[in-house]
Scaffold this active site. Structure first.
Site, PDB file in Angstrom:
ATOM      1  N   LYS A 144      -2.888  -3.188  -2.647  1.00 32.82           N
ATOM      2  CA  LYS A 144      -2.132  -3.696  -3.800  1.00 32.82           C
ATOM      3  C   LYS A 144      -2.656  -3.874  -5.179  1.00 32.82           C
ATOM      4  O   LYS A 144      -2.046  -3.734  -6.072  1.00 32.82           O
ATOM      5  CB  LYS A 144      -1.542  -5.277  -3.305  1.00 32.82           C
ATOM      6  N   ASP A 169       6.241  -0.937  -2.238  1.00 29.32           N
ATOM      7  CA  ASP A 169       6.438  -1.959  -1.149  1.00 29.32           C
ATOM      8  C   ASP A 169       5.576  -3.186  -1.523  1.00 29.32           C
ATOM      9  O   ASP A 169       4.511  -3.159  -2.273  1.00 29.32           O
ATOM     10  CB  ASP A 169       5.907  -1.484   0.322  1.00 29.32           C
ATOM     11  N   ASN A 170       6.206  -4.391  -1.017  1.00 23.83           N
ATOM     12  CA  ASN A 170       5.154  -5.540  -1.216  1.00 23.83           C
ATOM     13  C   ASN A 170       5.108  -6.229  -2.550  1.00 23.83           C
ATOM     14  O   ASN A 170       4.210  -6.937  -2.833  1.00 23.83           O
ATOM     15  CB  ASN A 170       3.898  -5.437  -0.458  1.00 23.83           C
TER      16      ASN A 170
HETATM   17  O1  LIG Z   1      -2.219  -4.569   2.839  1.00 25.43           O
HETATM   18  C1  LIG Z   1      -1.184  -4.036   3.039  1.00 25.43           C
HETATM   19  N1  LIG Z   1      -1.238  -2.882   2.797  1.00 25.43           N
HETATM   20  C2  LIG Z   1      -2.398  -2.027   2.627  1.00 25.43           C
HETATM   21  C3  LIG Z   1      -2.747  -0.904   3.664  1.00 25.43           C
HETATM   22  C4  LIG Z   1      -3.534  -0.188   3.089  1.00 25.43           C
HETATM   23  C5  LIG Z   1      -3.690   1.232   3.955  1.00 25.43           C
HETATM   24  O2  LIG Z   1      -4.413   1.849   3.374  1.00 25.43           O
HETATM   25  C6  LIG Z   1      -5.932   1.782   3.246  1.00 25.43           C
HETATM   26  C7  LIG Z   1      -5.917   0.721   4.525  1.00 25.43           C
HETATM   27  O3  LIG Z   1      -6.790   1.511   5.457  1.00 25.43           O
HETATM   28  C8  LIG Z   1      -4.803   0.531   5.241  1.00 25.43           C
HETATM   29  O4  LIG Z   1      -4.639   1.491   6.224  1.00 25.43           O
HETATM   30  C9  LIG Z   1      -0.208  -4.724   3.483  1.00 25.43           C
HETATM   31  C10 LIG Z   1      -0.251  -6.057   3.657  1.00 25.43           C
HETATM   32  C11 LIG Z   1       0.832  -6.818   4.134  1.00 25.43           C
HETATM   33  N2  LIG Z   1       0.646  -8.177   4.642  1.00 25.43           N
HETATM   34  O5  LIG Z   1       1.677  -8.787   4.931  1.00 25.43           O
HETATM   35  O6  LIG Z   1      -0.270  -8.729   4.500  1.00 25.43           O
HETATM   36  C12 LIG Z   1       2.034  -6.192   4.251  1.00 25.43           C
HETATM   37  C13 LIG Z   1       2.368  -5.119   3.942  1.00 25.43           C
HETATM   38  O7  LIG Z   1       3.660  -4.301   3.864  1.00 25.43           O
HETATM   39  C14 LIG Z   1       1.221  -4.239   3.668  1.00 25.43           C
HETATM   40  O8  LIG Z   1       1.518  -2.829   3.160  1.00 25.43           O
HETATM   41 MG   LIG Z   2       3.483  -2.593   2.875  1.00 27.62          MG
END
Ligand SMILES: O=C(NC/C=C/[C@H]1OC[C@H](O)[C@@H]1O)c1cc([N+](=O)[O-])cc(O)c1O
Ligand SMILES: [Mg+2]
Length: 214
Positions: A144, A169-170
């Site tokens: 993020k 997203d988010n």
């Molecule tokens: O950190 C989040 N996304 C980051 C993801 C990152 C991806 O790319 C780098 C990492 O290896 C992972 O595979 C996330 C976290 C929550 N959450 O509720 O914690 C919800 C979401 O939709 C999210 O995309």
């Molecule tokens: Mg997400």
């Protein structure tokens, strides 16, 4: 030895989804996340908003930042026109390895190019490495705190054209405050918030759609 959540998610796809049927892969992952284990896919509720934006933009070139297990990658690619190309960047090699198998199961290997490594390194190479001029649609779903720097980088690298759409997203949960502040106050974007919920929960979250004005 202990399996990982992405490995268990892949097993659920291979058990419940039909090879070559992307929507059955999407359905299998949503079922796994609702019935077995929460995972950070964009999910079915926000996924419907994503589908409507993809259909409206009808993009020839798509960049996804943050593949994870390729749920949104497959969801987007299943709606693309025949010669469209989707490039998805994933930092974590384990997630990338699972994502490749999910993409293969969906039969979308010829539409999707998964690139491993940091988005900040790859964005400046998009033109030379992948012959991309500009992206019609960018889906931001990675770390993020990378949404804002990567958006500025895409601007600087000339990867956005008048009408390019960014879908993030988010923006509420976990939240991307610096990105929202920038994109909503910049004269170079027209933004719209689509209120929804954090995947598979009742917690508020949403998608921010921003059109680059050039
Ligand atoms: O950190 C989040 N996304 C980051 C993801 C990152 C991806 O790319 C780098 C990492 O290896 C992972 O595979 C996330 C976290 C929550 N959450 O509720 O914690 C919800 C979401 O939709 C999210 O995309
Ligand atoms: Mg997400």
């Amino acid at each position: 030895t202990q399996t990982t959540r992405p490995q268990r998610m892949l097993a659920a796809v291979q058990k419940s989804a039909t090879r070559g049927d992307p929507r059955s892969v999407v359905k299998a992952i949503d079922q796994f996340c609702r019935q077995k284990e929460w995972a950070m896919n964009v999910g079915d509720e926000k996924g419907c908003i994503l589908d409507s934006v993809v259909t409206e933009v009808n993009p020839a070139t798509v960049l996804e930042l943050g593949t994870y297990c390729a749920y949104s990658t497959v969801r987007i690619a299943s709606l693309l026109p025949p010669d469209a190309k989707l490039i998805t960047l994933e930092f974590n090699p384990h997630n990338a390895a699972i994502a490749r198998q999910v993409i293969a199961w969906a039969g979308l290997g010829d539409k999707i190019q998964l690139v491993e490594g940091p988005s900040g390194d790859w964005i400046p190479k998009m033109k030379e490495k992948f012959g991309i001029e500009t992206f019609d649609l960018v889906f931001l779903d990675h770390w993020k705190d990378r949404y804002l720097p990567d958006t500025k980088l895409m601007e600087e690298c000339g990867l956005l054209r008048k009408g390019s759409v960014l879908l993030a997203d988010n923006v509420i949960c976990p939240g991307t405050p610096d990105y929202l502040e920038y994109i909503r106050n910049s004269p170079r974007y027209k933004s719209q918030y689509f209120r929804s919920h954090l995947e598979y929960t009742k917690v508020e979250d949403g998608l921010e759609k921003s059109v680059f004005l050039g």
